[in-house]
Write an enzyme that holds these catalytic residues in place. Structure first.
Site, short mmCIF file in Angstrom:
data_model
loop_
_atom_site.label_atom_id
_atom_site.label_comp_id
_atom_site.label_asym_id
_atom_site.label_seq_id
_atom_site.Cartn_x
_atom_site.Cartn_y
_atom_site.Cartn_z
N PRO A 42 0.90 -1.39 0.24
CA PRO A 42 0.08 0.00 0.10
C PRO A 42 0.70 1.15 0.12
O PRO A 42 1.70 1.33 0.86
CB PRO A 42 -0.75 -0.06 1.20
CG PRO A 42 0.07 -0.91 2.19
CD PRO A 42 0.61 -1.82 1.29
N SER A 44 0.59 5.68 -0.76
CA SER A 44 -0.49 6.67 -0.49
C SER A 44 -0.38 7.45 -1.94
O SER A 44 0.77 7.99 -2.45
CB SER A 44 0.08 7.85 0.71
OG SER A 44 -0.61 8.73 0.87
N CYS A 126 2.41 3.33 9.02
CA CYS A 126 2.76 4.55 8.48
C CYS A 126 3.56 5.40 9.47
O CYS A 126 2.93 5.63 10.54
CB CYS A 126 1.35 5.53 8.04
SG CYS A 126 1.69 7.10 7.37
N ASN A 226 8.63 -7.20 4.10
CA ASN A 226 8.56 -5.73 3.12
C ASN A 226 9.80 -5.07 3.43
O ASN A 226 10.15 -4.71 4.53
CB ASN A 226 7.35 -5.20 3.54
CG ASN A 226 7.25 -3.68 2.79
OD1 ASN A 226 6.64 -2.78 3.37
ND2 ASN A 226 7.58 -3.48 1.43
N GLY A 227 10.30 -4.55 2.41
CA GLY A 227 11.75 -3.53 2.55
C GLY A 227 12.73 -3.79 1.90
O GLY A 227 13.34 -4.76 1.87
N ASP A 228 13.09 -2.94 1.16
CA ASP A 228 14.36 -2.76 0.31
C ASP A 228 14.59 -3.77 -0.88
O ASP A 228 15.54 -4.28 -1.35
CB ASP A 228 15.56 -2.79 1.19
CG ASP A 228 15.72 -1.53 1.96
OD1 ASP A 228 15.06 -0.61 1.72
OD2 ASP A 228 16.68 -1.76 2.92
#
Length: 364
Positions: A42, A44, A126, A226-228
């Site tokens: 997700p 924004s 977030c 999740n990440g990089d």
């Protein structure tokens, strides 16, 4: 968003897509099915229906909407309700909500459920100030004693699965992802997605995959890491060794919309995606956005950012980027884009320095 496409993919591009999608395998995360273990994160103002649909076509096993305010939903805000739009062609979509009040979140979740998503996701990741200062997003990580009630209040009247996306913790001294996962399991959530940074890191530094793997190894629920994961070879390597049941890609697909597919390439493959393929994807996104909104300004803003992201790494991109942002007309923007991508040699490959900052100011 149900009109016929003006510009279908060429047979060459469609064949490459179909060949690689055949290598994907469906997975179940709790009771939620996905077409593959590679999901779109997700983001924004990015993970809206047109982009999600495009990413599913290009190999994303499932997607999650941009974070949507529970208060905006409950106050009947027209713009917020537009964010709840799901295209009928989307197969595996979750709607993500944010807010600090469990009762307000529960009411909003029932409204979101009417749009027929596969699941409702809680944003606890977030890090953006305007969300956190009101007690939403990653601020919820600070008071884990309230989470059982938060989760149960949201879940009690839902008839579809409830999930959550978190960070590893508020800061390095407060890494509590394992505790949150345990609470989520006790309250009947289906899976937990974890971004490998703390809130204080925002999107800077590096995701801590050691923490993610440790949590996934011991977790009582399916974990999405999740990440990089910016390049296909990184995704491929991680898939081969992770304890996570699935991986979530955010910024990577923005510059390489084929990353979900390329993650299934092998050393023997001769498949590659060149400038012409990128332009076809841009044209398809334009089709979908045109079905989503008839406001030319919205179309221009959305197309500009995606065009520039997809162009990054190709030769002459700096001059092209300057030209795009100086062009106020949507038609001219698309013509300049066509001239740029189609003017590149079809064998041209990208060269991106992934050590340079990219979208570190926040996106969801």
């Amino acid at each position: 968003m149900t009109k016929a496409l003006r510009t279908p993919f060429s047979s060459d591009l469609q064949q490459k897509i179909d060949t690689l999608k055949e290598r994907q395998k469906k997975i179940m995360l709790g009771s939620v099915e996905f077409n593959s273990p590679l999901l779109l994160a997700p983001m924004s103002a990015i993970s809206i229906a047109p982009f999600r649909l495009l990413m599913e076509e290009l190999g994303a096993g499932g997607t999650v909407s941009e974070l949507i305010s529970c208060h905006g939903i409950n106050y009947q805000n027209e713009k917020t309700h537009q964010m709840l739009t799901i295209d009928p062609r989307e197969e595996h979509i979750g709607i993500q909500l944010f807010g600090e009040d469990p009762e307000a979140m529960a009411r909003a979740a029932l409204v979101a459920q009417e749009r027929n998503p596969k699941f409702i996701d809680i944003n606890m990741g977030c890090p953006v100030r305007k969300v956190v200062t009101k007690g939403g997003g990653s601020a919820l990580l600070k008071e884990t004693q309230k989470l059982a009630n938060f989760f149960s209040t949201m879940k009690k009247d839902l008839s579809i699965p409830l999930t959550v996306k978190i960070r590893t913790g508020w800061d390095e001294e407060n890494i509590n992802a394992k505790e949150v996962v345990h609470i989520a399991k006790e309250e009947g959530l289906e899976f937990v997605a974890i971004h490998g940074r703390t809130r204080t890191q925002q999107y800077k530094g590096h995701a801590n995959w050691n923490i993610l793997e440790s949590v996934a190894c011991e977790a009582e629920l399916p974990i999405i890491g999740n990440g990089d994961l910016h390049e296909a070879h990184e995704v491929r390597d991680r898939m081969g060794q992770t304890n996570c049941q699935a991986l979530m890609l955010g910024r990577g697909p923005l510059r390489n919309p084929f990353i979900f597919l390329e993650s299934y390439l092998t050393a023997d493959d001769t498949i590659n995606f060149g400038p012409k393929d990128y332009f076809e994807v841009i044209t398809r996104l334009y089709d979908y956005l045109s079905q989503y909104t008839d406001r030319e300004r919205t179309l221009l803003v959305q197309m500009r950012k995606h065009i520039v992201w997809m162009a990054q790494g190709f030769p002459g991109v700096a001059n092209f980027r300057g030209q795009i942002f100086q062009t106020p007309d949507l038609g001219d923007t698309m013509k300049f884009t066509e001239d740029y991508f189609m003017g590149l040699d079809h064998r041209t490959s990208k060269s991106i320095d992934h050590s340079e900052a990219f979208m570190t100011s926040g996106h969801g």
